[in-house]
Motif scaffolding. Structure first.
Motif, PDB file in Angstrom:
ATOM      1  N   ALA A  82      37.949  36.273  40.681  1.00 12.22           N
ATOM      2  CA  ALA A  82      38.474  35.065  41.322  1.00 12.22           C
ATOM      3  C   ALA A  82      38.220  35.103  42.821  1.00 12.22           C
ATOM      4  O   ALA A  82      38.913  34.429  43.592  1.00 12.22           O
ATOM      5  CB  ALA A  82      39.967  34.932  41.039  1.00 12.22           C
TER       6      ALA A  82
ATOM      7  N   GLY B  47      43.302  33.146  41.848  1.00 11.50           N
ATOM      8  CA  GLY B  47      43.617  34.429  41.232  1.00 11.50           C
ATOM      9  C   GLY B  47      45.070  34.504  40.794  1.00 11.50           C
ATOM     10  O   GLY B  47      45.388  35.022  39.715  1.00 11.50           O
TER      11      GLY B  47
ATOM     12  N   VAL C 124      46.516  42.772  39.205  1.00  7.36           N
ATOM     13  CA  VAL C 124      45.811  42.013  40.243  1.00  7.36           C
ATOM     14  C   VAL C 124      45.497  42.932  41.415  1.00  7.36           C
ATOM     15  O   VAL C 124      46.351  43.713  41.844  1.00  7.36           O
ATOM     16  CB  VAL C 124      46.659  40.814  40.723  1.00  7.36           C
TER      17      VAL C 124
ATOM     18  N   VAL D 105      42.609  40.999  37.354  1.00  4.79           N
ATOM     19  CA  VAL D 105      42.175  39.865  38.168  1.00  4.79           C
ATOM     20  C   VAL D 105      41.824  40.378  39.552  1.00  4.79           C
ATOM     21  O   VAL D 105      42.661  41.006  40.225  1.00  4.79           O
ATOM     22  CB  VAL D 105      43.273  38.786  38.276  1.00  4.79           C
TER      23      VAL D 105
END
Length: 384
Positions: free
Chosen positions: A255, A190, A207, A183
């Motif tokens: 995102a 997110g 992430v 992500v």
């Protein structure tokens, strides 16, 4: 009534505006009790979205009490407390019938792509939003959903956008059991996408962001790996490949959208000079980090103009890309269940509760990433 008013890039204030009125028999008027500042609002605030007009009221994430209804509204009654999805959708056009409420053909008839949205410039239909004491809600028989008894209003307001968008980001990523999901962006969407990736069977969630406080938050909230792309790596795609036996991630979720950092040329052309529809840095990273045959899910907002992306890499790797504005109405029943059952805890994302009268300070804090702000919620005077 008090309402946020856009005065130009990075200039907003609260002023008195006329009360909204019933303009169509299917309208409702809602007294706002919670509204949020969204990362997408920052694209407007920073001047990156065309046709954002002076005097417009932003705010596509709000809940409240129905205080007036049009003569043809049958699904709501005065006194109902409602979740108002950010989509303005008619419920009967070709696309609404397919569940594509973010692409309603009636709510924004002059657009060729997007549907109608509350508080999102005239490219979204020109509907004033909910960063105000009251809001007009068209097509009130379609999207507004009565808040279940006992649901925390702070949970309910995040069901207007953040939770559904994070969930649809994971859904569009086509996650298979055991997949590695990357992500890009640890903002509220997110963070929620990372959390929801586990619901689809992800085996590993990574992430990337540039702010340590957001990375720490997502690591704790979504139980994922989190890395700072400015500190922990020299090349993002190379880092992801090293993490995945040199194959690449199974799925990547963008995102971030138009205000991505990390590439000087993209920042200058996309954010400063507005020669493209935003900085496509996260899109580059997604295309170059995902495996051959992988899937890219895009929920970060870009402008309506062109973007510079490596289309050759996309084609030659055999990738699939999916993106859209979230169809909140389609997802709400399932997500309400997840909240009620404790599977999702949206209100944990809220870090700042700000009086509507201090909206300018709220935008400054959120935009400048001050005070470890993850998600700010505005509270109108009548709701305090």
């Amino acid at each position: 009534m008090l309402a946020m008013s856009f005065r130009g890039p990075q200039r907003v204030r609260v002023q008195q505006k006329p009360m909204p009125e019933i303009k169509h028999p299917e309208d409702a008027i809602v007294r706002v009790t919670r509204s949020c500042i969204c990362g997408s609002d920052l694209h407007l605030y920073n001047g990156n979205v065309p046709d954002t007009r002076v005097g417009m009221t932003f705010g596509h994430e709000f809940i409240g009490e129905v205080v007036e209804i049009g003569s043809e509204v049958t699904k709501l009654k005065v006194g109902d407390m409602v979740i108002v999805p950010f989509n303005v959708a008619c419920g009967r056009c070709h696309f609404c019938k397919q569940g594509m409420f973010g692409n309603c053909h009636e709510a924004n008839p002059e657009a060729t792509a997007v549907g109608g949205f509350f508080g999102y410039a005239h490219v979204g239909g020109g509907y004033d939003g909910g960063q105000a004491e009251y809001a007009r809600v068209p097509y009130a028989n379609v999207s507004p959903t009565v808040i279940p008894e006992g649901m925390d209003p702070d949970d309910a307001v995040l069901l207007t956008d953040v939770v559904p968008t994070g969930y649809q980001a994971a859904e569009m990523a086509g996650i298979q059991p055991g997949d590695t999901v990357v992500v890009f962006g640890a903002g509220p969407v997110g963070i929620m996408a990372a959390r929801c990736a586990w619901l689809f069977g992800a085996g590993r969630v990574i992430v990337l962001d540039e702010y340590d406080y957001r990375l720490e938050f997502v690591k704790n909230y979504a139980k994922c790996e989190a890395y700072n792309f400015k500190k922990d790596m020299d090349d993002v795609a190379m880092f992801i490949k090293k993490q995945t036996d040199w194959l690449g991630a199974d799925c990547c979720i963008d995102a971030v959208g138009a205000e991505a950092a990390g590439n000087t040329a993209q920042t200058i052309t996309g954010r400063k000079l507005l020669l493209q529809g935003g900085s496509a840095t996260a899109m580059h990273w997604a295309i170059n980090s995902v495996k051959k045959g992988g899937i890219i899910s895009v929920v970060g907002v870009y402008g309506p103009t062109d973007n510079l992306i490596p289309l050759g890499n996309f084609m030659n790797k055999g990738l699939t890309m999916r993106g859209n504005q979230t169809s909140v109405k389609r997802l709400l029943p399932r997500l309400i269940e997840h909240v009620q059952n404790g599977v999702l805890n949206p209100k944990a994302l809220i870090t700042h509760r700000i009086p509507l009268e201090e909206v300018a300070e709220g935008y400054r804090i959120f935009s400048d990433k001050l005070d470890n702000c993850i998600k700010p919620v505005l509270i109108p005077p009548s709701a305090r």
